[in-house]
Enzyme design. Structure first.
Site: not given
Lengths: 103, 465
Positions: B391-392
């Protein structure tokens, strides 16, 4: 103040070693690929378990009736041994996987 | 102690030290790393044996107790190391590290306990011991907190009110107590215990406000603290192998910490006082935007007829234990003539290099792993990017939203590819707790569910397609 100066004077050699070892530690791993960050941290962590030596010396010199020292020493040795043995084995396990994929 | 014995002991220690240095050096190159670990452990074995058997004046020895402790500790360590899942490696390292710190703490505590009564404390010995007690305690409780956070038993949202003020106050109190202890005409044990308690608490308050993606940096920092603790204990005992071994770890750990910070484009100071995990999620009121959902049948066909596919694995893949399933799908696609590669972000997983270990465990060949820069060069010519549980590291906010807490972190720029599919459990934010605008990109579709289950369904569909 006198105590401090005596300490510095009598430990001169140790302080030399300390300064050189700091520089050496920084040089030795200055270039390391990200792939190896985790195993390297884990290996270094195992080396820091060298503190177990202090605990061993402590217990070897302790009076057999000095239960506080013996208990703390026992705990110290056991905990640091977990750090040493666990640390080196975990590092080995991680690196084993890198070796496999080389083939 | 006879003179010869002293000389032999000192020289064997020297060999241990050399083995540590060569071991660390070898550990920092992929080809020699395994050998390096062996060298370092041989050095440790030699140092421990020497310490056990060199002759000392007071012949109490208490060998039974020592061997029992070594056996208990060694066995626990061995079992823990064999049993631990590769995904849980970072928290294991943290836990081990805390135990080493605890040992340094206990040694310095006993050092106070053994200090002769009625003697002035204004000396280097006591100053060193105070420092060792402080460092060992922080490393102990700090590592336990880091362990709890990574393992998930402590919530990241657990925050202290005014952490900076609390930490600064505690630090001042600790310095005050230390000065008071040294200024007393003789040792007051009550104050030593107070020092110990405050140091232990400081370890907790030091790590608690740090969260999210910064945890590996903290573990590395605590690791160098333990090294420093060992070195200080070495200074107290006049023992070179502890001094050099400890300092090597302290110094190399600090460098490693800085390297990790660089990989995330953050400064160490920022990590320590930044309070990373708390300010996220502000960017983008994303609820109104539309998210496309992918279907297995569609995706299977897209994959089968793609020329080039890049997989971006993240911790989600690891948690679902999907690395093997992923490798299986990759082999099926390769057999269909699709080129499949993996793009590894430097901080993918929970720690730099963690994802490489996990994929290696699943037998993914080394040449298929792309590093950040190579991957970013390849995305424009890629038909489909599968972001699995990451995600990040693919969050475009790091590139174009200066208000984002991860702004400036280099990302895998998957938006350059022709199509993106994000495999994710839900729309929730990632480990760092930051909303991800990528999900709303027109090229992107989402495949919700557990990574392993999704991949298995996908494999079946590819077979049918």
């Amino acid at each position: 103040m006198d105590g401090l100066i005596t300490f510095l004077a009598s430990n001169l050699l140790m302080i030399y070693i300390l300064v050189f070892a700091i520089y050496l530690g920084m040089e030795v791993i200055s270039k390391v690929p990200t792939v190896l960050h985790t195993p390297l941290m884990s290996g270094a962590n195992a080396i820091s378990g060298v503190v177990v030596i202090g605990a061993i010396i402590l217990v070897r010199q302790a009076e057999p009736t000095d239960y506080l020292v013996l208990t703390l020493g026992f705990l110290g040795i056991a905990l640091a041994m977990i750090n040493v043995i666990g640390g080196f084995s975990v590092t080995d396990r991680m690196l084993e996987m890198f070796k496999k994929k080389k083939r | 102690m006879t003179n010869t014995a002293v000389i032999i002991t000192e020289y064997v220690y020297l060999i241990s030290i050399i083995l540590f240095i060569v071991g660390l050096k070898k550990l920092s190159h992929p080809d020699t790393a395994k050998m390096g670990n062996l060298f370092a452990s041989a050095g440790m074995g030699l140092a421990i044996l020497t310490t056990l058997f060199y002759p000392i004046e007071t012949e109490t020895n208490n060998y039974m107790l020592i061997f029992a402790a070594m056996l208990v500790g060694g066995l626990i360590g061995l079992i823990a190391a064999k049993k631990v899942q590769m995904t849980a490696m970072p928290e294991m390292v943290s836990l081990f590290n805390g135990l080493g710190g605890a040992c340094a703490m206990m040694i310095s505590f006993v050092e106070f306990y053994n200090y002769p009564a009625g003697q002035s404390l204004m000396n280097g010995q006591i100053l060193t011991t105070i420092f060792a007690l402080f460092i060992g305690s922080i490393s102990f409780t700090g590592s336990l907190i880091a362990y709890g956070k990574l393992q998930g038993s402590l919530r990241d949202s657990l925050v202290l009110p005014y952490p900076k003020i609390i930490n600064l106050t505690l630090l001042l109190v600790i310095i005050g107590i230390s000065i008071y202890i040294v200024s007393l005409p003789e040792l007051s044990f009550v104050w030593v215990i107070l020092l110990l308690v405050f140091s232990l608490v400081y370890g907790v308050t030091f790590v608690t406000p740090i969260g999210g993606g910064d945890m590996p940096v903290v573990i590395s920092l605590l690791n160098s603290f333990t090294g420093l603790g060992a070195a200080l204990a070495g200074l107290i005992y006049g023992n070179q192998v502890m001094l050099v071994g400890g300092i090597l770890v302290g110094a190399s750990g600090t460098i490693l910490t800085i390297l990790m910070c660089k990989a995330m484009n953050r400064s160490l100071l920022n990590v320590i006082i930044g309070g990373f995990g708390t300010s996220g999620g502000a960017s983008g009121s994303s609820k109104d935007q539309n998210v496309k959902e992918a279907t297995y049948a569609d995706l299977a066909i897209q994959l089968k007829y793609a020329q080039k596919v890049i997989i971006v694995p993240g911790y989600g893949l690891a948690v679902a234990q999907a690395q093997h399933t992923c490798h299986e799908m990759e082999k099926i696609l390769e057999a269909e003539g699709v080129s499949v590669k993996y793009a590894i972000h430097p901080v993918a997983g929970r720690m730099p290099g963690h994802m490489n270990v996990l994929l290696a465990e699943a037998d993914v060949p080394y040449p298929q792993l792309l590093e950040l820069d190579d991957a970013n060069r390849e995305f424009p010519s890629t038909d489909l990017v599968l972001v699995i549980g990451a995600n990040d590291v693919v969050n475009p906010a790091a590139k174009d939203d200066p208000s984002s807490p991860i702004y400036g972190m280099p990302i895998l720029d998957v938006a350059q590819a022709k199509g993106i599919v994000v495999f994710k459990r839900s729309m929730s934010t990632g480990y760092a707790g930051i909303a991800n605008p990528l999900f709303f990109n027109a090229k992107n579709s989402m495949l919700f569910g557990d990574a392993k289950v999704s991949l298995q369904k996908l494999i079946t569909e590819i077979g049918n397609a």
